[in-house]
Design a protein around this motif. Sequence first.
Motif, PDB file in Angstrom:
ATOM      1  N   THR A  14      14.885  74.630   8.690  1.00  0.00           N
ATOM      2  CA  THR A  14      14.051  74.115   7.669  1.00  0.00           C
ATOM      3  C   THR A  14      14.684  72.997   6.853  1.00  0.00           C
ATOM      4  O   THR A  14      14.272  71.959   6.917  1.00  0.00           O
ATOM      5  N   GLY A  15      15.764  73.280   6.262  1.00  0.00           N
ATOM      6  CA  GLY A  15      16.415  72.192   5.480  1.00  0.00           C
ATOM      7  C   GLY A  15      17.157  71.352   6.168  1.00  0.00           C
ATOM      8  O   GLY A  15      17.904  70.308   5.729  1.00  0.00           O
ATOM      9  N   ASN A  16      17.824  71.748   7.418  1.00  0.00           N
ATOM     10  CA  ASN A  16      18.792  71.096   8.116  1.00  0.00           C
ATOM     11  C   ASN A  16      20.075  70.755   7.683  1.00  0.00           C
ATOM     12  O   ASN A  16      20.660  69.784   7.760  1.00  0.00           O
ATOM     13  N   ILE A  17      20.385  72.058   7.032  1.00  0.00           N
ATOM     14  CA  ILE A  17      21.847  72.032   6.399  1.00  0.00           C
ATOM     15  C   ILE A  17      22.671  73.340   6.717  1.00  0.00           C
ATOM     16  O   ILE A  17      23.793  73.161   6.310  1.00  0.00           O
ATOM     17  N   GLU A  52      21.547  65.234   2.908  1.00  0.00           N
ATOM     18  CA  GLU A  52      22.567  66.113   2.309  1.00  0.00           C
ATOM     19  C   GLU A  52      23.613  66.585   3.449  1.00  0.00           C
ATOM     20  O   GLU A  52      23.286  66.668   4.806  1.00  0.00           O
ATOM     21  N   PRO A  53      24.792  66.726   3.115  1.00  0.00           N
ATOM     22  CA  PRO A  53      25.675  67.301   4.253  1.00  0.00           C
ATOM     23  C   PRO A  53      25.394  68.719   4.788  1.00  0.00           C
ATOM     24  O   PRO A  53      24.487  69.438   4.017  1.00  0.00           O
ATOM     25  N   MET A  54      25.903  69.143   5.636  1.00  0.00           N
ATOM     26  CA  MET A  54      25.993  70.680   5.967  1.00  0.00           C
ATOM     27  C   MET A  54      26.636  71.453   4.919  1.00  0.00           C
ATOM     28  O   MET A  54      27.597  71.009   4.283  1.00  0.00           O
ATOM     29  N   GLN A  55      25.939  72.633   4.753  1.00  0.00           N
ATOM     30  CA  GLN A  55      26.533  73.573   3.742  1.00  0.00           C
ATOM     31  C   GLN A  55      27.883  74.019   4.034  1.00  0.00           C
ATOM     32  O   GLN A  55      28.438  74.144   5.426  1.00  0.00           O
ATOM     33  N   PRO A  56      28.692  74.236   3.220  1.00  0.00           N
ATOM     34  CA  PRO A  56      30.197  74.542   3.296  1.00  0.00           C
ATOM     35  C   PRO A  56      30.493  75.588   4.152  1.00  0.00           C
ATOM     36  O   PRO A  56      31.287  75.396   5.177  1.00  0.00           O
ATOM     37  N   ILE A  57      29.708  76.689   4.318  1.00  0.00           N
ATOM     38  CA  ILE A  57      30.104  77.900   5.084  1.00  0.00           C
ATOM     39  C   ILE A  57      29.658  77.472   6.494  1.00  0.00           C
ATOM     40  O   ILE A  57      30.315  77.915   7.267  1.00  0.00           O
ATOM     41  N   SER A  58      28.403  76.880   6.762  1.00  0.00           N
ATOM     42  CA  SER A  58      28.083  76.417   8.145  1.00  0.00           C
ATOM     43  C   SER A  58      28.957  75.517   8.452  1.00  0.00           C
ATOM     44  O   SER A  58      29.567  75.523   9.534  1.00  0.00           O
ATOM     45  N   ALA A  59      29.798  74.563   7.791  1.00  0.00           N
ATOM     46  CA  ALA A  59      30.801  73.523   8.311  1.00  0.00           C
ATOM     47  C   ALA A  59      32.105  74.514   8.701  1.00  0.00           C
ATOM     48  O   ALA A  59      32.518  74.183   9.694  1.00  0.00           O
ATOM     49  N   ASP A  60      32.188  75.541   7.810  1.00  0.00           N
ATOM     50  CA  ASP A  60      33.277  76.319   8.470  1.00  0.00           C
ATOM     51  C   ASP A  60      33.045  77.005   9.648  1.00  0.00           C
ATOM     52  O   ASP A  60      34.220  77.168  10.469  1.00  0.00           O
ATOM     53  N   ILE A  61      31.917  77.545   9.858  1.00  0.00           N
ATOM     54  CA  ILE A  61      31.495  78.022  11.109  1.00  0.00           C
ATOM     55  C   ILE A  61      31.632  77.226  12.233  1.00  0.00           C
ATOM     56  O   ILE A  61      32.227  77.372  13.375  1.00  0.00           O
ATOM     57  N   VAL A  62      31.386  76.030  12.083  1.00  0.00           N
ATOM     58  CA  VAL A  62      31.433  74.944  13.088  1.00  0.00           C
ATOM     59  C   VAL A  62      32.886  74.605  13.423  1.00  0.00           C
ATOM     60  O   VAL A  62      33.418  74.627  14.684  1.00  0.00           O
ATOM     61  N   ARG A  63      33.569  74.549  12.442  1.00  0.00           N
ATOM     62  CA  ARG A  63      35.169  74.413  12.408  1.00  0.00           C
ATOM     63  C   ARG A  63      35.906  75.586  13.436  1.00  0.00           C
ATOM     64  O   ARG A  63      36.432  75.362  14.247  1.00  0.00           O
ATOM     65  N   THR A  64      35.411  76.682  12.854  1.00  0.00           N
ATOM     66  CA  THR A  64      36.140  78.167  13.883  1.00  0.00           C
ATOM     67  C   THR A  64      35.780  78.107  15.125  1.00  0.00           C
ATOM     68  O   THR A  64      36.650  78.532  15.768  1.00  0.00           O
ATOM     69  N   PHE A  65      34.552  77.719  15.577  1.00  0.00           N
ATOM     70  CA  PHE A  65      34.265  77.537  17.100  1.00  0.00           C
ATOM     71  C   PHE A  65      34.612  76.216  17.736  1.00  0.00           C
ATOM     72  O   PHE A  65      34.248  76.134  18.978  1.00  0.00           O
ATOM     73  N   GLY A  66      35.012  75.432  17.005  1.00  0.00           N
ATOM     74  CA  GLY A  66      35.923  74.248  17.674  1.00  0.00           C
ATOM     75  C   GLY A  66      35.128  73.075  17.544  1.00  0.00           C
ATOM     76  O   GLY A  66      35.296  71.889  18.169  1.00  0.00           O
ATOM     77  N   ALA A 176      11.037  89.768  15.896  1.00  0.00           N
ATOM     78  CA  ALA A 176      12.160  89.262  14.819  1.00  0.00           C
ATOM     79  C   ALA A 176      13.486  88.718  15.288  1.00  0.00           C
ATOM     80  O   ALA A 176      14.180  87.733  14.937  1.00  0.00           O
ATOM     81  N   GLU A 177      13.567  89.386  16.383  1.00  0.00           N
ATOM     82  CA  GLU A 177      14.904  89.060  17.321  1.00  0.00           C
ATOM     83  C   GLU A 177      14.809  87.603  17.956  1.00  0.00           C
ATOM     84  O   GLU A 177      15.855  87.270  18.536  1.00  0.00           O
ATOM     85  N   ASN A 178      13.744  87.025  17.725  1.00  0.00           N
ATOM     86  CA  ASN A 178      13.642  85.504  18.184  1.00  0.00           C
ATOM     87  C   ASN A 178      14.301  84.676  17.053  1.00  0.00           C
ATOM     88  O   ASN A 178      14.639  83.566  17.402  1.00  0.00           O
ATOM     89  N   ASP A 179      14.401  85.219  15.814  1.00  0.00           N
ATOM     90  CA  ASP A 179      14.638  84.556  14.730  1.00  0.00           C
ATOM     91  C   ASP A 179      16.136  84.309  14.597  1.00  0.00           C
ATOM     92  O   ASP A 179      16.843  85.556  14.488  1.00  0.00           O
ATOM     93  N   ILE A 180      16.596  83.167  13.759  1.00  0.00           N
ATOM     94  CA  ILE A 180      18.174  83.252  13.010  1.00  0.00           C
ATOM     95  C   ILE A 180      17.663  83.229  11.485  1.00  0.00           C
ATOM     96  O   ILE A 180      16.904  82.385  11.080  1.00  0.00           O
ATOM     97  N   VAL A 181      18.275  84.328  10.961  1.00  0.00           N
ATOM     98  CA  VAL A 181      18.120  84.310   9.499  1.00  0.00           C
ATOM     99  C   VAL A 181      18.554  83.166   8.542  1.00  0.00           C
ATOM    100  O   VAL A 181      19.306  82.366   9.025  1.00  0.00           O
ATOM    101  N   ASP A 182      17.681  82.853   7.764  1.00  0.00           N
ATOM    102  CA  ASP A 182      18.080  81.698   6.852  1.00  0.00           C
ATOM    103  C   ASP A 182      18.979  82.111   5.791  1.00  0.00           C
ATOM    104  O   ASP A 182      18.841  82.849   4.889  1.00  0.00           O
ATOM    105  N   PRO A 183      20.233  81.407   5.718  1.00  0.00           N
ATOM    106  CA  PRO A 183      21.246  81.796   4.655  1.00  0.00           C
ATOM    107  C   PRO A 183      21.265  80.941   3.503  1.00  0.00           C
ATOM    108  O   PRO A 183      22.077  81.348   2.508  1.00  0.00           O
ATOM    109  N   TYR A 184      20.253  79.861   3.399  1.00  0.00           N
ATOM    110  CA  TYR A 184      20.452  78.988   2.382  1.00  0.00           C
ATOM    111  C   TYR A 184      20.233  79.686   1.188  1.00  0.00           C
ATOM    112  O   TYR A 184      19.416  80.418   0.771  1.00  0.00           O
ATOM    113  N   ARG A 185      21.251  79.301   0.097  1.00  0.00           N
ATOM    114  CA  ARG A 185      21.162  79.852  -1.467  1.00  0.00           C
ATOM    115  C   ARG A 185      21.546  81.486  -1.454  1.00  0.00           C
ATOM    116  O   ARG A 185      21.013  82.076  -2.183  1.00  0.00           O
ATOM    117  N   ARG A 186      22.202  82.187  -0.313  1.00  0.00           N
ATOM    118  CA  ARG A 186      22.321  83.385  -0.102  1.00  0.00           C
ATOM    119  C   ARG A 186      23.715  83.747  -0.069  1.00  0.00           C
ATOM    120  O   ARG A 186      24.784  82.722  -0.053  1.00  0.00           O
TER     121      ARG A 186
END
Length: 222
Positions: A14-17, A52-66, A176-186
């Motif tokens: 949705t938001g691409n962040i 907008e940049p990637m959300q900080p927690i999303s950025a942390d996840i990216v770094r965690t996985f290399g 619903a198992e086809n979908d990825i939950v949206d964490p924005y502002r959560r």
Amino acid sequence: MDTSAPVRILTVCTGNICRSPVAERLLQAGLDQVVPGGFQVSSAGTRALVGEPMQPISADIVRTFGGNPDGFAARQLTPRILRGVDLVLTMTSGHRGEVLQLDASLLKRTFTIREFARMLNVLDQRAAENNSQPAASAQEAASDDESRLAANAALWRGLPARAAGVRHLSLPADPAENDIVDPYRRSPEVYREMEDQLAPAIVSILRHARLNAPVSPDAAQL
């Protein structure tokens, strides 16, 4: 079309962040290790927070996985971005519908990322049960980098049709198992839920790429 051009993969949320940037950066990092120069992964949002940049927690996840989240900026999904894409991986079934509203010609090349990953798991399981070599590995070693890129591109441009052929074997018990939950502002816990849903799908896609990577001349001699 340049037969050795990189396979173009687009991830969409949705938001691409939050979600699609994680998929973009981790797929790109993993696929670069399998076939350097063979893939171009990007992302966009159906209602993007443009610039907008990637959300900080999303950025942390990216770094965690290399992966590397640096330099990311959200983009709005447009018909122009969709033009020439080989594979679209959306975060939800709703996003898939929005992609097809913009470009109905992508019907057979657009999947939710979890759906697509399950299909690849079925294809890989079939290959293992039949004791057969993955399609690209069964080919003779590519004579040079350009030939290797062309073989990889041919494999992946035909992959959506092969994946769709086993869709009936990969249907989830709950749509619903086809979908990825949206964490924005959560809460951070919802980001972890997103990670738990997204990471296995990315792993499945990268595993399929690795199993089917065209053999380089050097590797063939080992």
